[in-house]
Design an enzyme around this catalytic site. Structure first.
Site, short mmCIF file in Angstrom:
data_model
loop_
_atom_site.label_atom_id
_atom_site.label_comp_id
_atom_site.label_asym_id
_atom_site.label_seq_id
_atom_site.Cartn_x
_atom_site.Cartn_y
_atom_site.Cartn_z
CG ASP A 12 -13.66 6.79 7.27
OD1 ASP A 12 -14.33 5.74 7.22
OD2 ASP A 12 -12.41 6.80 7.22
NE ARG A 70 -4.10 -1.99 1.84
CZ ARG A 70 -5.18 -2.09 2.60
NH1 ARG A 70 -5.45 -1.13 3.48
NH2 ARG A 70 -5.99 -3.11 2.50
#
Ligand SMILES: C[S@@+](CC[C@H](N)C(=O)[O-])C[C@H]1O[C@@H](n2cnc3c(N)ncnc32)[C@H](O)[C@@H]1O
Length: 275
Positions: free
Chosen positions: A140, A39
């Site tokens: 979030d 990632r």
């Protein structure tokens, strides 16, 4: 072959592990080293770095707050769908909403909202069957997914959870460059307040909610972090308020502040509010 990116050493991985956990609560065990590597590799490339050690130095520097945020966003897993875990929405419609007190606006928090599918699913349900004032706060830690959520544009293939009736009422088909997408209608988008918010921070400014959806996020935290978070969640709930977690999460052995009403649906014990 000096352009081959070597995996982080165990020592460097442990530094990242501590940084990520302190910033987001997400705990990456050592066997997730390749996840971290895969990632973050593109950020190393973008910043012209050839080792994870150098990248760690960069993201832990106070001058690179934006880079740190980007790294953390890449570590979060944002998978979500409309009407995920349909039993929760059935319960909301059949059992919870008919008996909810209506004196004050019903306040709902989608606390790990990702790209917004959960919050819009709740909004569609409320708009269709709850005729009292209500508001949804959706948040979030990942600012990029929150920006996407605000737009309310989704690929058609990702909307199979929405019933034909709700598609008709609450979504519009994209045309021209938006062919293959649909958009949540503005009236419904305007009913959901999306903001970036880190669950590791203070919740005191958020006020009280009747219902909190905290689904598929505690799985990334260790028990201690879950316990601390649930203590804060309890403080944000009205007496007897509802907490929805996912079917793969449980409060068993983590907190006694809630009681189970259905699998993965809890209510706050009333005595919590006596002190
Ligand atoms: C798998 S998604 C869950 C989405 C939705 N709740 C659902 O069940 O479909 C998990 C979300 O939790 C968010 N997250 C992780 N750590 C967080 C934190 N410390 N504060 C707020 N959100 C967090 C991630 O960014 C991600 O979007």
């Amino acid at each position: 072959m000096d352009d081959v990116l070597l995996p982080p050493s165990d020592e460097t991985f442990i530094l990242f592990q501590a940084l990520i956990q302190s910033q987001t609560g997400i705990f990456l065990p050592l066997h997730k080293k390749s996840l971290l590597q895969n990632r973050l590799a593109k950020r190393l490339l973008a910043r012209g770095l050839s080792s994870f050690d150098d990248y760690y130095q960069m993201v832990s520097s106070r001058l690179e707050k934006r880079e740190l945020q980007q790294a953390l966003e890449l570590i979060t897993t944002n998978e979500t769908y409309f009407f995920r875990e349909p039993a929760h929405f059935e319960y909301l419609k059949q059992s919870l909403l008919p008996g909810v007190p209506t004196g004050r606006p019903l306040r709902i928090w989608s606390a790990a909202a990702s790209t917004g599918e959960e919050a819009y699913s709740i909004a569609m349900l409320l708009a269709s069957c709850f005729y009292h004032p209500w508001e949804i706060f959706a948040s979030d830690v990942n600012e990029t997914v929150i920006q996407q959520a605000k737009k309310g544009i989704y690929l058609n293939q990702r909307t199979s959870g929405i019933s034909a009736e709700f598609l008709e009422k609450y979504c519009r088909k994209g045309v021209a460059e938006f062919e293959g997408f649909l958009r949540i209608i503005p009236e419904l988008r305007g009913r959901v307040n999306f903001e970036s918010f880190n669950l590791m921070g203070s919740v005191s400014s958020l006020g009280k909610f009747n219902i909190i959806f905290l689904r598929n996020v505690m799985i990334y935290f260790d028990k201690d972090t879950q316990r601390k978070l649930l203590r804060k969640i309890a403080k944000c709930l009205e007496p007897n308020g509802w907490l929805f977690v996912s079917h793969s999460e449980s409060l068993h052995g983590v907190t006694d502040d809630f009681y189970l009403v259905r699998p993965s649906i809890y209510r706050l014990k009333a005595y919590q509010h006596e002190h």
